[in-house]
Write an enzyme that holds these catalytic residues in place. Structure first.
Site, mmCIF file in Angstrom:
data_model
loop_
_atom_site.group_PDB
_atom_site.id
_atom_site.type_symbol
_atom_site.label_atom_id
_atom_site.label_comp_id
_atom_site.label_asym_id
_atom_site.label_seq_id
_atom_site.Cartn_x
_atom_site.Cartn_y
_atom_site.Cartn_z
ATOM 1 N N LYS A 1 -11.795 -0.158 -2.384
ATOM 2 C CA LYS A 1 -10.820 0.601 -3.163
ATOM 3 C C LYS A 1 -11.209 0.590 -4.640
ATOM 4 C CE LYS A 1 -7.671 0.469 0.577
ATOM 5 N NZ LYS A 1 -6.739 -0.275 1.417
ATOM 6 N N SER B 1 0.806 -1.217 0.000
ATOM 7 C CA SER B 1 0.000 0.000 0.000
ATOM 8 C C SER B 1 0.841 1.271 0.000
ATOM 9 C CB SER B 1 -0.960 -0.003 1.190
ATOM 10 O OG SER B 1 -0.269 -0.241 2.391
ATOM 11 N N HIS C 1 -4.882 -3.660 -3.025
ATOM 12 C CA HIS C 1 -4.523 -2.693 -4.069
ATOM 13 C C HIS C 1 -4.336 -3.338 -5.447
ATOM 14 C CE1 HIS C 1 -4.136 0.516 -1.165
ATOM 15 N NE2 HIS C 1 -3.571 -0.383 -0.381
#
Ligand SMILES: *Cc1c(COP(=O)(O)O)cnc(C)c1O
Length: 406
Positions: free
Chosen positions: A251, A195, A223
């Site tokens: 996300k 991250s 991610h």
């Protein structure tokens, strides 16, 4: 408004006992002095490629909404329809009356994209990591954890009571050495895309290592999911081989929620044993519907992830050319390391005046002396946005353009 007062002291009831007051004040002062005080700012707009804060229009360069789906009309329509049909709250945990058909449908879809048989939803990625690690590991077991793993992984490891062995970032040989000395059952846990550094874990090597020693590999795809296709564990070389795959819907999927995909045995066990699943209210219907719609968009428009990655690459190359110590992106995260927190804060402030929102990431989020701007590109940024960002970096004061001391 009248604040209810304590009958004896006349102070507002929220007043703290003296020793606690002193403790909180000292701690807060220390954070301010160290340049570590965080402020919270409210957006006046949706989190698009540009946002408005305090009536200033800013290019948003620090959002994990990588594909721009948080504001996508298709997700909004799906969420609205689900709210009309099922309401806005789930009212209880999954094990009580909070579960609806959308939970199961989403679990099946997420399992499928990760090449797994089953999947368990949690209310967030944080809760997925904490609950899963604490449920799988017991005192006497060992967990091998990359030094740069996300805080939710660290917290889950601590909560489990297992022996924690931290290996240097991406160092498989060090992990192997630790594994030889470990006791109990062993779990190896790593982010797939890190991250704060934006690089990727040596997943094939970690998988080999885990298989050689009968250790359990857990990979956090927060991610990667949606940015690098369906994630790194879904790539041909790894598909169906990583036994514990964690991800988030918060996300790239533009919504909210965390999940763990794996075998049916694993997922059923987590439904029985993960306390953050058991004792937490189920995700609400609009959120589930939005994530399902996000998965449809992912299938229909796979180029979104590629676009975010291409923009990240362009930003990285431009920043290197300008002399900044940008780290090479493997996905859509471009860290620019400034060193001291004060330097990162100064850069963030200068960019802000130039119309760019890129917040300083400081310890303890990153190691001491590596404060940085963590730039994230979005598929919905235009080429002109990136040009403007690079122009603004080029105009930063010269002392900030000096590469940070190693
Ligand atoms: C953001 C993040 C999480 C937590 O996910 P949330 O859904 O935001 O709670 C977990 N792991 C990593 C690597 C993350 O970056």
């Amino acid at each position: 408004m009248m604040v209810p007062a304590d009958a004896q002291t006349g102070q507002p009831r929220s007043a703290l006992p003296t020793t606690w007051q002193a403790f909180l004040q000292t701690q807060s002062d220390a954070l301010r002095q160290a340049g570590l005080w965080r402020t919270i700012e409210s957006l006046q707009s949706p989190p698009g490629p540009t946002v408005r804060i305090q009536n200033q229009e800013l290019i948003l360069l620090c959002s994990n909404n990588y594909l721009g789906l948080a504001t996508d009309p298709r997700l909004i329509a799906a969420a609205s329809a689900a709210a009309q049909k099922f309401g806005v709250g789930s009212g209880a945990s999954r094990l009580l009356s909070g579960s609806i058909e959308l939970h199961e449908r989403l679990e099946q879809r997420l399992a499928a994209i990760k090449g797994c048989a089953d999947c368990v939803l949690f209310s967030s990625g944080y809760l997925a990591n904490v609950g899963t690690l604490a449920a799988l590991l017991q005192p006497g077991d060992t967990v091998l954890s990359d030094r740069l793993n996300h805080a939710s992984i660290i917290d889950g490891c601590r909560l489990s009571g297992a022996q924690i062995a931290v290996f240097p970032h991406r160092d498989v040989e060090a992990a192997a050495a630790l594994l030889k000395r470990s006791t109990g059952r062993v779990l190896i846990v790593t982010d797939s895309v890190f991250s704060m550094d934006g690089d990727v874990a040596p997943l094939s090597k970690l998988l080999d290592l885990s298989q050689e020693h009968g250790a359990l590999l857990m990979v956090d795809e927060a991610h990667a999911t949606g940015v690098l296709g369906h994630g790194l564990v879904a790539q041909p070389a790894l598909a169906g081989q990583v036994p514990v795959v964690m991800g988030t819907c918060s996300k790239a999927l533009g919504s909210l929620g965390g999940f763990v995909a794996g075998s049916k045995l694993l997922c059923d066990y987590l439904r029985q044993r993960a306390r953050t699943f058991f004792f937490d209210t189920a995700l609400p219907p609009p959120v589930l519907a939005a994530t399902l719609a996000a998965l449809d968009v992912l299938t229909a428009e796979p180029e979104r992830g590629q676009r975010a990655c291409q923009l990240a690459k362009r930003l990285y190359l431009g920043l290197r050319e300008l002399g900044f110590s940008a780290l090479e992106p493997s996905a859509a995260i471009v860290p620019v390391v400034f060193g001291e927190s004060t330097r990162a804060l100064a850069a963030a402030a200068a960019l802000r005046s130039a119309g760019i929102l890129a917040l300083a990431v400081r310890p303890p989020t990153v190691p001491e002396g590596t404060a940085r701007l963590r730039l994230c590109t979005m598929a919905t940024h235009t080429d002109a946005h990136i040009t403007r960002v690079l122009d603004s970096f080029a105009k930063l004061p010269s002392d900030l353009r000096r590469p940070h001391p190693p």
